[in-house]
Design a protein around this motif. Structure first.
Motif, mmCIF file in Angstrom:
data_model
loop_
_atom_site.group_PDB
_atom_site.id
_atom_site.type_symbol
_atom_site.label_atom_id
_atom_site.label_comp_id
_atom_site.label_asym_id
_atom_site.label_seq_id
_atom_site.Cartn_x
_atom_site.Cartn_y
_atom_site.Cartn_z
ATOM 1 N N SER A 1 -11.782 2.329 1.164
ATOM 2 C CA SER A 1 -11.394 1.223 0.281
ATOM 3 C C SER A 1 -12.667 0.613 -0.296
ATOM 4 O O SER A 1 -13.732 0.656 0.326
ATOM 5 C CB SER A 1 -10.571 0.169 1.034
ATOM 6 O OG SER A 1 -11.324 -0.373 2.089
ATOM 7 N N LEU B 124 0.849 -1.204 0.000
ATOM 8 C CA LEU B 124 0.000 0.000 0.000
ATOM 9 C C LEU B 124 0.876 1.244 0.000
ATOM 10 O O LEU B 124 1.879 1.289 0.717
ATOM 11 C CB LEU B 124 -0.836 0.030 1.272
ATOM 12 C CG LEU B 124 -2.281 -0.394 1.207
ATOM 13 C CD1 LEU B 124 -2.867 -0.392 2.620
ATOM 14 C CD2 LEU B 124 -3.095 0.540 0.324
ATOM 15 N N LEU C 84 -2.483 -4.227 -0.280
ATOM 16 C CA LEU C 84 -3.734 -4.043 -1.014
ATOM 17 C C LEU C 84 -3.976 -5.296 -1.850
ATOM 18 O O LEU C 84 -3.121 -5.709 -2.640
ATOM 19 C CB LEU C 84 -3.620 -2.802 -1.921
ATOM 20 C CG LEU C 84 -4.898 -2.288 -2.576
ATOM 21 C CD1 LEU C 84 -5.937 -1.902 -1.516
ATOM 22 C CD2 LEU C 84 -4.596 -1.082 -3.473
#
Ligand code: GLC
Length: 564
Positions: free
Chosen positions: A543, A535, A553
């Motif tokens: 998100s 990330l 992520l």
């Protein structure tokens, strides 16, 4: 959101407050598929009025309504017979006025669709032109061109008289004035009076035979449209979406196109009808007109051109917005998104106007389906929506996008799109009535009266699983995600984390992580690869799906990051 992070820039003059549309998110309503107030199976103004609170609760700034003016509905209203009235199929002018005031009371602006490239073959001015005969001033309002009749074949169904069906059967022996193709397939010309030995004129229609093109080289056409704009602006309409905005002017003398080559899309591939320089004068004139009103009216163009050409329509004295169509052609591909994003940014720097984002509309295959369909497609469509709402510029959401509706495979016998009928693709799959309730009665809540006729397009089984009702109850639903994103977006504008001067700097990081740095405080990241990625540093504000792992992520997730 707390206060803006400290930023080491000296305070100078206060920037002017941005115009409302610079930060706006507009919700596109396709009235015939939104809500059906009278139970006849076709959505209408009464249905839209009843459902206005739903739109207001989303947190958008306004609504763009596709055409509801009188029309034979050959192209679902994009074939207009009276630009300044309401088709009884949709309701009355009184209902429109009530819709406008109710929307305004809810803080929603209303944009209408104006269709200046063509009208309906049943428009009184086109009918008068056909009646007046070859060489008449009435015919000069359109593109009539004389051509010899081939007496060996009288099989031409594509004519002014047969145009109401929108169909056209091209006779190979009957040679039209040039080689232009209709956007919907087949040639762009039909006979004014088929079989006549005295009226051998053809007329031009870039779309179906039921949609003759106006001749914008005749000043009377411009004057006519000034009247149309004034009519709606005087009523208090906040702006207009301009249909096929780049095609109004045709090359002088209507020369052959060098590039037909069997391509069905007769517009983008035909330089003689697309992006002629003279068209810009129309938008200068319309901008002047729009700014005679307070507040200024908004012009947003359907300018389906590559970014650098499209941006020329948003120069300071033309339209305020033009859709960033480049994005709707992209698959799930970080490199392609970054390349197009940077092209759009370069165009912004050249001409000043930020891109106007749209991933879906009533002409385009739903993003769920474009991005792979099923669960994968719907996760990606959520991520794409989150990304879209964080990008610098205004954004448009198409009804049902907030529910991540998939494209529907409408049974062939139920398809009504003239594009399909003329041999092109079918756009009906993005136009199926919205599912409001889980339960199938009253067409899943689409029909609001006591009885419900079959909807104008059939809904597939299981449609209720996408319904508003179900998603309202699910905190993790796409609908609730959209509301959260819109609320947060408003806060970010309020706190000046988002500003009208923001531009996108796009790049791809290892693992196909797409990044758009909006400014020094904020970035959007979308994981477009197959593996989890690192990330970016900062605080995750939003998100698309909950983060599964600290600092990472997962594939097909998107985040808004307040940069550290
Ligand atoms: C625009 C509309 C589309 C219509 C066409 C012709 O592209 O969005 O629905 O068929 O113009 O008016």
């Amino acid at each position: 959101m707390s206060a803006r992070p400290v930023c080491p820039v000296e305070e100078t003059a206060v920037a002017p407050a941005p115009d409302w549309w610079q930060s706006a998110v507009i919700y596109e309503v396709y009235p015939r598929s939104f809500a059906d107030g009278d139970g006849d199976g076709v959505g209408d103004l009464a249905g839209l009025i009843a459902r206005l609170p739903y739109i207001a609760a989303l947190g958008v700034d306004g609504i763009w309504m596709t055409p509801f003016q009188p029309s034979p509905q050959v192209d679902q209203g994009y074939d207009v017979t009276d630009y300044c009235d309401v088709d009884p199929l949709f309701g009355t002018m009184e209902q429109f006025e009530s819709l406008l005031s109710k929307a305004h009371a809810l803080g929603l602006r209303i944009l209408l669709d104006v269709v200046p490239n063509h009208c309906s073959s049943e428009h009184p001015l086109f009918q008068a032109a056909v009646a007046a005969g070859p060489g008449s001033p009435e015919r000069d309002m359109f593109h009539f061109v004389t051509g010899p009749v081939d007496m060996t074949d009288d099989d031409d169904a594509g004519s002014a008289s047969g145009a109401a069906s929108g169909g056209s059967i091209d006779s190979a022996n009957d040679v039209p004035p040039n080689n232009w193709q209709s956007v919907f397939g087949g040639r762009a010309w039909s006979r004014a009076t088929p079989g006549s030995a005295t009226d051998t004129d053809w007329y031009l229609h870039l779309f179906s035979a039921g949609q003759p093109d106006w001749n914008w080289r005749n000043p009377a056409v411009g004057d006519y449209f000034d009247g149309v704009l004034r009519f709606w602006f005087d009523k208090g309409v906040d702006g207009l979406r301009i249909d096929v905005a780049h095609a109004l002017f045709k090359a002088d003398g209507l020369p052959d196109s060098p590039s037909t080559g069997g391509v069905v899309d007769g517009l983008r591939s035909n330089p003689q009808v697309s992006d002629q320089e003279d068209v810009h004068e129309v938008y200068r004139r319309w901008r002047t007109l729009a700014e005679k009103y307070e507040p200024h009216r908004l012009l947003v163009g359907e300018v389906n051109l590559e970014p650098a050409r499209a941006a020329r329509y948003t120069r300071a004295d033309e339209m305020q917005q033009a859709f960033a169509f480049a994005f709707v052609k992209l698959g799930w591909d970080a490199e392609a998104w970054a390349a197009v994003g940077n092209e759009l940014e370069a165009a912004r720097q050249l001409h000043g106007a930020a891109p106007t984002w749209a991933l879906e509309n009533h002409d385009i295959v739903r993003s769920v389906t474009r991005f792979g369909g099923g669960e994968l497609g719907s996760v990606r469509a959520r991520a794409a929506l989150v990304a879209l709402l964080g990008l610098p510029g205004a954004a448009y959401i198409y009804q049902g996008q907030e529910l991540v509706l998939p494209e529907v495979d409408v049974p062939v016998e139920a398809r009504v799109d003239p594009m399909w009928a003329r041999g092109g693709v079918c756009r009906d799959g993005a136009r199926v009535p919205l599912p409001w309730t889980d339960d199938a009665t009253m067409n899943h809540g689409f029909s609001l009266a006591g009885t419900a006729a079959e909807p104008w397009l059939p809904v597939p089984s299981g449609w209720g699983t996408h319904s508003v009702e179900r998603q309202e109850q699910d905190p993790q639903s796409a609908l609730n995600l959209t509301k959260t994103a819109l609320e947060l977006r408003r806060q970010l504008w309020k706190n000046e984390i988002f500003t009208a001067n923001d531009g996108g700097s796009w790049r791809v990081e290892p693992g196909h992580l797409l990044i758009c740095e909006r400014n020094e405080h904020f970035l959007v990241a979308v994981a477009m690869g197959a593996e989890p990625v690192q990330l970016p540093a900062g605080t995750v504000l939003l998100s698309a799906v909950p983060l599964a792992e600290e600092g990472r992520l997962q594939p097909n997730n998107a985040v808004w990051v307040l940069r550290g």
